[in-house]
Write an enzyme that holds these catalytic residues in place. Structure first.
Site, PDB file in Angstrom:
ATOM      1  N   LYS A   1      67.979  18.031 -16.098  1.00 49.65           N
ATOM      2  CA  LYS A   1      67.465  16.820 -15.451  1.00 49.65           C
ATOM      3  C   LYS A   1      69.149  16.429 -14.566  1.00 49.65           C
ATOM      4  O   LYS A   1      69.975  16.231 -15.105  1.00 49.65           O
ATOM      5  CB  LYS A   1      67.096  15.466 -15.832  1.00 49.65           C
ATOM      6  CG  LYS A   1      65.813  15.645 -16.407  1.00 49.65           C
ATOM      7  CD  LYS A   1      65.404  14.206 -17.075  1.00 49.65           C
ATOM      8  CE  LYS A   1      66.184  13.893 -18.201  1.00 49.65           C
ATOM      9  NZ  LYS A   1      65.581  12.939 -19.121  1.00 49.65           N
TER      10      LYS A   1
ATOM     11  N   THR B   1      67.228   2.194 -11.741  1.00 47.25           N
ATOM     12  CA  THR B   1      67.031   3.411 -12.187  1.00 47.25           C
ATOM     13  C   THR B   1      66.653   3.268 -13.793  1.00 47.25           C
ATOM     14  O   THR B   1      66.788   4.372 -14.541  1.00 47.25           O
ATOM     15  CB  THR B   1      67.989   4.622 -11.997  1.00 47.25           C
ATOM     16  OG1 THR B   1      69.324   4.154 -12.302  1.00 47.25           O
ATOM     17  CG2 THR B   1      68.173   4.986 -10.556  1.00 47.25           C
TER      18      THR B   1
ATOM     19  N   GLY C   1      64.785   3.745 -17.012  1.00 45.49           N
ATOM     20  CA  GLY C   1      63.497   4.351 -17.286  1.00 45.49           C
ATOM     21  C   GLY C   1      63.210   5.601 -16.487  1.00 45.49           C
ATOM     22  O   GLY C   1      62.229   5.988 -16.612  1.00 45.49           O
ATOM     23  N   THR C   2      64.219   6.123 -15.915  1.00 47.73           N
ATOM     24  CA  THR C   2      63.762   7.456 -14.779  1.00 47.73           C
ATOM     25  C   THR C   2      63.330   8.145 -15.849  1.00 47.73           C
ATOM     26  O   THR C   2      62.231   9.111 -15.747  1.00 47.73           O
ATOM     27  CB  THR C   2      64.807   7.678 -13.980  1.00 47.73           C
ATOM     28  OG1 THR C   2      66.221   7.741 -14.649  1.00 47.73           O
ATOM     29  CG2 THR C   2      65.096   6.609 -12.947  1.00 47.73           C
ATOM     30  N   GLY C   3      64.194   8.632 -17.009  1.00 47.94           N
ATOM     31  CA  GLY C   3      63.907   9.837 -17.846  1.00 47.94           C
ATOM     32  C   GLY C   3      62.746   9.672 -18.620  1.00 47.94           C
ATOM     33  O   GLY C   3      61.813  10.651 -18.843  1.00 47.94           O
ATOM     34  N   CYS C   4      62.293   8.395 -18.920  1.00 48.16           N
ATOM     35  CA  CYS C   4      60.957   8.018 -19.738  1.00 48.16           C
ATOM     36  C   CYS C   4      59.841   8.402 -18.901  1.00 48.16           C
ATOM     37  O   CYS C   4      58.972   8.745 -19.283  1.00 48.16           O
ATOM     38  CB  CYS C   4      60.888   6.655 -20.333  1.00 48.16           C
ATOM     39  SG  CYS C   4      62.400   6.209 -21.340  1.00 48.16           S
TER      40      CYS C   4
HETATM   41  N1  LIG Z   1      68.998   8.263  -7.707  1.00 45.38           N
HETATM   42  C1  LIG Z   1      67.980   9.001  -7.848  1.00 45.38           C
HETATM   43  N2  LIG Z   1      67.399   9.667  -6.719  1.00 45.38           N
HETATM   44  C2  LIG Z   1      66.390  10.384  -7.006  1.00 45.38           C
HETATM   45  N3  LIG Z   1      65.911  10.902  -8.138  1.00 45.38           N
HETATM   46  C3  LIG Z   1      66.690  10.623  -9.178  1.00 45.38           C
HETATM   47  C4  LIG Z   1      67.639   9.349  -9.271  1.00 45.38           C
HETATM   48  N4  LIG Z   1      68.088   9.320 -10.322  1.00 45.38           N
HETATM   49  C5  LIG Z   1      67.538  10.177 -11.254  1.00 45.38           C
HETATM   50  N5  LIG Z   1      66.659  10.932 -10.571  1.00 45.38           N
HETATM   51  C6  LIG Z   1      65.451  11.961 -11.203  1.00 45.38           C
HETATM   52  O1  LIG Z   1      65.061  11.103 -12.060  1.00 45.38           O
HETATM   53  C7  LIG Z   1      64.694  12.041 -13.198  1.00 45.38           C
HETATM   54  C8  LIG Z   1      65.272  11.604 -14.521  1.00 45.38           C
HETATM   55  O2  LIG Z   1      66.380  11.902 -14.400  1.00 45.38           O
HETATM   56  P1  LIG Z   1      67.727  11.000 -15.137  1.00 45.38           P
HETATM   57  O3  LIG Z   1      68.988  11.922 -15.395  1.00 45.38           O
HETATM   58  O4  LIG Z   1      67.925   9.748 -14.433  1.00 45.38           O
HETATM   59  O5  LIG Z   1      66.967  10.807 -16.620  1.00 45.38           O
HETATM   60  P2  LIG Z   1      67.754   9.928 -17.622  1.00 45.38           P
HETATM   61  O6  LIG Z   1      69.255   9.711 -17.486  1.00 45.38           O
HETATM   62  O7  LIG Z   1      67.100  10.488 -19.045  1.00 45.38           O
HETATM   63  O8  LIG Z   1      67.076   8.527 -17.572  1.00 45.38           O
HETATM   64  P3  LIG Z   1      67.109   7.290 -18.540  1.00 45.38           P
HETATM   65  O9  LIG Z   1      67.890   6.199 -18.125  1.00 45.38           O
HETATM   66  O10 LIG Z   1      65.457   7.026 -18.841  1.00 45.38           O
HETATM   67  O11 LIG Z   1      67.725   7.670 -20.044  1.00 45.38           O
HETATM   68  C9  LIG Z   1      64.851  13.565 -12.579  1.00 45.38           C
HETATM   69  O12 LIG Z   1      63.876  13.997 -12.087  1.00 45.38           O
HETATM   70  C10 LIG Z   1      66.129  13.079 -11.728  1.00 45.38           C
HETATM   71  O13 LIG Z   1      66.467  14.144 -10.925  1.00 45.38           O
HETATM   72  C1  LIG Z   2      63.458   2.206 -25.959  1.00 46.97           C
HETATM   73  C2  LIG Z   2      64.001   2.949 -24.984  1.00 46.97           C
HETATM   74  N1  LIG Z   2      63.880   4.458 -24.891  1.00 46.97           N
HETATM   75  C3  LIG Z   2      64.503   5.186 -24.073  1.00 46.97           C
HETATM   76  C4  LIG Z   2      65.429   4.609 -23.205  1.00 46.97           C
HETATM   77  C5  LIG Z   2      66.026   5.523 -22.085  1.00 46.97           C
HETATM   78  O1  LIG Z   2      67.308   5.400 -22.090  1.00 46.97           O
HETATM   79  C6  LIG Z   2      65.729   3.062 -23.441  1.00 46.97           C
HETATM   80  N2  LIG Z   2      66.419   2.543 -22.639  1.00 46.97           N
HETATM   81  N3  LIG Z   2      64.782   2.354 -24.320  1.00 46.97           N
END
Ligand SMILES: Nc1ncnc2c1ncn2[C@@H]1O[C@H](COP(=O)(O)OP(=O)(O)OP(=O)(O)O)[C@@H](O)[C@H]1O
Ligand SMILES: Cc1ncc(CO)c(N)n1
Length: 268
Positions: A173, A204, A206-209
């Site tokens: 990602k 942003t 929780g975007t990854g979850c």
């Molecule tokens: N500002 C943004 N605008 C558009 N898409 C985004 C943005 N930030 C992240 N994404 C997208 O969101 C999805 C999750 O990516 P990200 O790299 O943020 O995950 P993460 O770091 O694992 O998140 P988390 O905070 O939950 O750990 C991917 O598809 C990424 O391209």
């Molecule tokens: C419980 C939990 N899982 C995943 C994330 C992602 O960073 C978070 N902030 N908290």
């Protein structure tokens, strides 16, 4: 109805973890179930406490779901210790779990370690070979390959290296790089790029979850991997575009808008 299980940590402020996963499953028309690995006390400004559950409690939650209900896909999120990782691996093998999405959660956006450093090896050994797809962000991919990633070409190389650790597909990602939000999918043969506009927001959390849960929901609904990732990318982009300015820190993604729009309830 398709049923999706999340095995992850609870986020008390509801933006990430189990809570984000269940909201995503519902918004995408699937039935959500959960096995909690840890309880975190967190809000939009940071993580304040983590309490891991014991392995018996983790195993009991997973086993009693699989013994009773068909699970069409499973997403694994925060799994902080080697013992919990090994327990989950054993349970999922015994139950013949399918459509396994592994989000290798390591550090929260607020920089709190959600994976014990010594458990990274167990994650690689036990969970990556079980994964239909693994979805590291840039810092997680860097930790897995022990190298640095600064460009889309670096992301492609990292995807190849992580593929060799055993998952059927790898998505790197690109949320943490500058420019458009580009994600790379590699299935061992082809590299597919998913490009979305970068949305200028601090909300942003929780975007990854949300993204990995959307992939699991679409796989449960029978989408092929590339189509599931494409649809999940659309979902996360919409969820970020409509994210909520809650709290004093990074607010959460929003899960209702897409559902209403898809259902034709929102006209623009
Ligand atoms: N500002 C943004 N605008 C558009 N898409 C985004 C943005 N930030 C992240 N994404 C997208 O969101 C999805 C999750 O990516 P990200 O790299 O943020 O995950 P993460 O770091 O694992 O998140 P988390 O905070 O939950 O750990 C991917 O598809 C990424 O391209
Ligand atoms: C419980 C939990 N899982 C995943 C994330 C992602 O960073 C978070 N902030 N908290």
């Amino acid at each position: 109805m398709k049923n999706v299980l999340t095995i992850a940590g609870s986020d008390s402020c509801g933006g990430a973890g189990i809570q984000a996963d269940l909201k995503t499953f519902s918004a995408l028309g699937t039935y959500g179930m959960s096995a909690i690995t840890a309880v975190t006390a967190q809000n939009t400004t940071g993580v304040f406490m983590v309490k891991e559950l014991d392995v018996e409690t983790v195993a009991a939650q997973i086993n009693c779901i699989y013994d009773d209900i068909e699970v069409h896909a499973v997403k694994i999120g925060m799994v902080s210790s080697s013992e919990i990782i090994e327990t989950i691996g054993r349970c999922l093998m015994e139950k013949g779990a399918r459509n396994i999405v592994v989000d290798p959660v390591m550090v929260s956006k607020s920089k709190y370690k959600l994976l014990r450093p010594e458990a990274c090896a167990a994650l690689v050994k036990v969970l990556l070979p079980l994964a239909d797809v693994v979805t590291p962000n840039i810092p997680e991919a860097e930790e897995l390959i022990k190298g640095s990633i600064g460009t889309v070409e670096d992301m492609k190389q990292a995807a190849r290296e992580i593929y060799d650790m055993g998952p059927k597909n790898v998505i790197i990602k690109g949320g943490h790089l500058a420019g458009d939000a580009v994600d790379v999918l590699y299935d061992g043969r082809r590299m597919v790029l998913f490009e979305g506009p970068r949305i200028a927001t601090r909300n942003t959390h929780g975007t990854g979850c949300t993204f990995s849960s959307a992939i699991a929901a679409y796989l449960a609904r029978g989408y092929a991997m590339k189509e599931a990732v494409g649809a999940a990318k659309e979902y996360i982009t919409t969820a970020i575009a409509h994210s909520l300015a809650l709290g004093r820190g990074a607010g959460p993604t929003h899960h209702f808008y897409s559902l209403y729009k898809k259902a034709g309830l929102i006209h623009e």
